[in-house]
Write an enzyme that holds these catalytic residues in place. Structure first.
Site, PDB file in Angstrom:
ATOM      1  N   ILE A 158      -5.370  -3.374 -10.129  1.00  0.00           N
ATOM      2  CA  ILE A 158      -4.998  -3.891  -8.892  1.00  0.00           C
ATOM      3  C   ILE A 158      -6.332  -4.970  -8.621  1.00  0.00           C
ATOM      4  O   ILE A 158      -6.475  -5.923  -8.266  1.00  0.00           O
ATOM      5  CB  ILE A 158      -4.871  -2.950  -7.811  1.00  0.00           C
ATOM      6  CG1 ILE A 158      -3.340  -2.381  -7.960  1.00  0.00           C
ATOM      7  CG2 ILE A 158      -4.762  -3.822  -6.311  1.00  0.00           C
ATOM      8  CD1 ILE A 158      -3.066  -1.229  -7.115  1.00  0.00           C
ATOM      9  N   PRO A 206      -9.123   5.211  -6.862  1.00  0.00           N
ATOM     10  CA  PRO A 206      -8.535   6.362  -6.646  1.00  0.00           C
ATOM     11  C   PRO A 206      -9.235   7.206  -5.486  1.00  0.00           C
ATOM     12  O   PRO A 206     -10.419   6.855  -5.382  1.00  0.00           O
ATOM     13  CB  PRO A 206      -8.046   6.969  -7.908  1.00  0.00           C
ATOM     14  CG  PRO A 206      -9.336   6.482  -8.286  1.00  0.00           C
ATOM     15  CD  PRO A 206      -9.545   4.990  -8.193  1.00  0.00           C
ATOM     16  N   ARG A 234      -6.207   4.322  -0.570  1.00  0.00           N
ATOM     17  CA  ARG A 234      -5.952   5.811   0.062  1.00  0.00           C
ATOM     18  C   ARG A 234      -6.958   5.623   1.423  1.00  0.00           C
ATOM     19  O   ARG A 234      -8.119   5.274   1.451  1.00  0.00           O
ATOM     20  CB  ARG A 234      -6.222   6.737  -0.884  1.00  0.00           C
ATOM     21  CG  ARG A 234      -5.282   6.828  -2.049  1.00  0.00           C
ATOM     22  CD  ARG A 234      -3.942   7.183  -1.644  1.00  0.00           C
ATOM     23  NE  ARG A 234      -3.070   7.663  -3.008  1.00  0.00           N
ATOM     24  CZ  ARG A 234      -2.145   6.766  -3.197  1.00  0.00           C
ATOM     25  NH1 ARG A 234      -2.073   5.542  -2.679  1.00  0.00           N
ATOM     26  NH2 ARG A 234      -1.536   6.999  -4.045  1.00  0.00           N
ATOM     27  N   GLU A 263      -0.698  10.378   7.355  1.00  0.00           N
ATOM     28  CA  GLU A 263       0.676   9.485   7.320  1.00  0.00           C
ATOM     29  C   GLU A 263       1.873  10.404   7.564  1.00  0.00           C
ATOM     30  O   GLU A 263       2.232  11.222   6.943  1.00  0.00           O
ATOM     31  CB  GLU A 263       0.664   8.410   6.143  1.00  0.00           C
ATOM     32  CG  GLU A 263      -0.556   7.797   5.927  1.00  0.00           C
ATOM     33  CD  GLU A 263      -0.445   6.896   4.563  1.00  0.00           C
ATOM     34  OE1 GLU A 263      -1.315   5.934   4.523  1.00  0.00           O
ATOM     35  OE2 GLU A 263       0.191   7.396   3.573  1.00  0.00           O
ATOM     36  N   HIS A 282       1.513   1.304   5.341  1.00  0.00           N
ATOM     37  CA  HIS A 282       1.781   2.110   4.017  1.00  0.00           C
ATOM     38  C   HIS A 282       2.694   1.142   3.299  1.00  0.00           C
ATOM     39  O   HIS A 282       3.707   1.879   2.776  1.00  0.00           O
ATOM     40  CB  HIS A 282       1.703   3.500   3.815  1.00  0.00           C
ATOM     41  CG  HIS A 282       1.188   3.913   2.408  1.00  0.00           C
ATOM     42  ND1 HIS A 282       0.487   5.251   2.103  1.00  0.00           N
ATOM     43  CD2 HIS A 282       1.252   3.376   1.051  1.00  0.00           C
ATOM     44  CE1 HIS A 282       0.237   5.268   0.805  1.00  0.00           C
ATOM     45  NE2 HIS A 282       0.489   4.133   0.402  1.00  0.00           N
TER      46      HIS A 282
END
Length: 315
Positions: A158, A206, A234, A263, A282
């Site tokens: 990404i 991560p 995250r 969340e 999200h």
């Protein structure tokens, strides 16, 4: 085999048919599973498919038939990997399925901050343009991305896709990453140097013990006052109280995030009601075409496991 999907609503709300997994055995689909329901629901499962359901030793130890956990996700911090390894349970994730979608959403957030498309549309729809004496009312300040410094934290698939897009805009790409790769298009910097030199800071790493609350109040104080902070990775990577304080005190100019520590958003989240903050729920990973790709990867992972040649194994 018995296949249990524990949180189907996180990957399909009627627009994707999850019955594709019934070809592997008896399929039981739960739309959501509360923590106190997990143990009973997975007790006789051979395969568990999940997105964010927490699967740790206290519930896994009761699943005597469990051989495989398939994730509808790249991240696996909700799985007790050491327990699974010790008990012969294979865990496979779905890496890289959302690369294009998350990079796209990252730039949607960046462009909204700099271009104000949403605000200008609202201005027009409310009659602001028709009431203006000028054909081009500069109501909201905008800016170009050209030659802006974008700092990317984490340089996996990404992060690299974000760099591709940034370079197409004529931006200068700075990178802080644990594992450097050969990429002459970008400049690799220390964490502090990236913070100090970037106009935009975007997180694509991560959540680990090393990155937990990496972007805290002290980190934001090292940024440019006109910097924009983006997090589509995250929620735990930034300290939400620290981010709220930094925004309110003007340590950075703005932020745009797609993820939170808890969340869905809780009513007491410190990031509610901050004017220079954009929050999306999200959804960076969630375009329909992206989720279809995800189902294909999860399906292939199961077939490969059955064929005794598992793919995307988490270790």
């Amino acid at each position: 085999m018995k296949i249990v999907i524990t949180d189907a609503m996180t990957v399909s709300q009627g627009d994707i048919d999850l019955n594709i997994f019934s070809k592997f055995g008896e399929l039981v689909i739960y739309q959501s599973t509360m923590p106190d329901e997990i143990s009973e629901r997975i007790a006789d499962a051979d395969i568990i498919l999940c997105n964010k359901t927490p699967l740790f030793e206290p519930v896994l130890k009761n699943a005597k038939n469990l051989k495989y956990i398939g994730l509808f996700a790249t991240g696996y911090n909700n799985i007790d990997i050491p327990y699974c390894a010790a008990n012969g349970i294979t865990v496979c994730n779905a890496g890289s399925y959302s690369t294009e979608a998350v990079a796209q959403h990252t730039f949607a957030l960046i462009l909204e901050h700099y271009t104000k498309v949403g605000k200008y549309n609202e201005f027009v729809q409310d009659g602001g343009w028709s009431a203006s004496p000028c054909f081009s009312p500069f109501v909201f300040a905008t800016d170009e991305l050209y030659e802006k410094n974008i700092g990317i934290i984490g340089y996996g698939s990404i992060g690299q896709k974000v760099a591709d897009i940034a370079l197409a805009f004529g931006m200068k790409v700075k990178v802080f990453t644990r594992t450097k790769i050969g990429d002459p298009r970008v400049e690799f910097l220390s964490f502090d140097d990236l913070l100090a030199s970037s106009d935009i800071i975007t997180v694509h790493c991560p959540l680990t013990a090393q990155t937990d609350k990496l972007m805290n109040y002290d980190a934001f104080c090292k940024c440019k006052r006109d910097a924009l902070y983006i997090n589509t990775a995250r929620g735990g990577i930034n300290d939400e109280n620290g981010l709220a304080r930094a925004l309110k005190e003007g340590k950075i100019a703005g932020a745009a995030i797609d993820v939170l520590t808890n969340e869905p958003m809780t009513k007491d989240c410190p990031l509610i009601g901050i004017p220079n903050l954009i929050v999306t729920p999200h959804v960076a990973w969630a375009p329909l075409s992206t989720r279809k790709r995800l189902m294909g990867i999860v399906e292939d992972n199961i077939q490969s496991f059955i064929n005794k040649s598992p793919k995307n194994v988490v270790s």
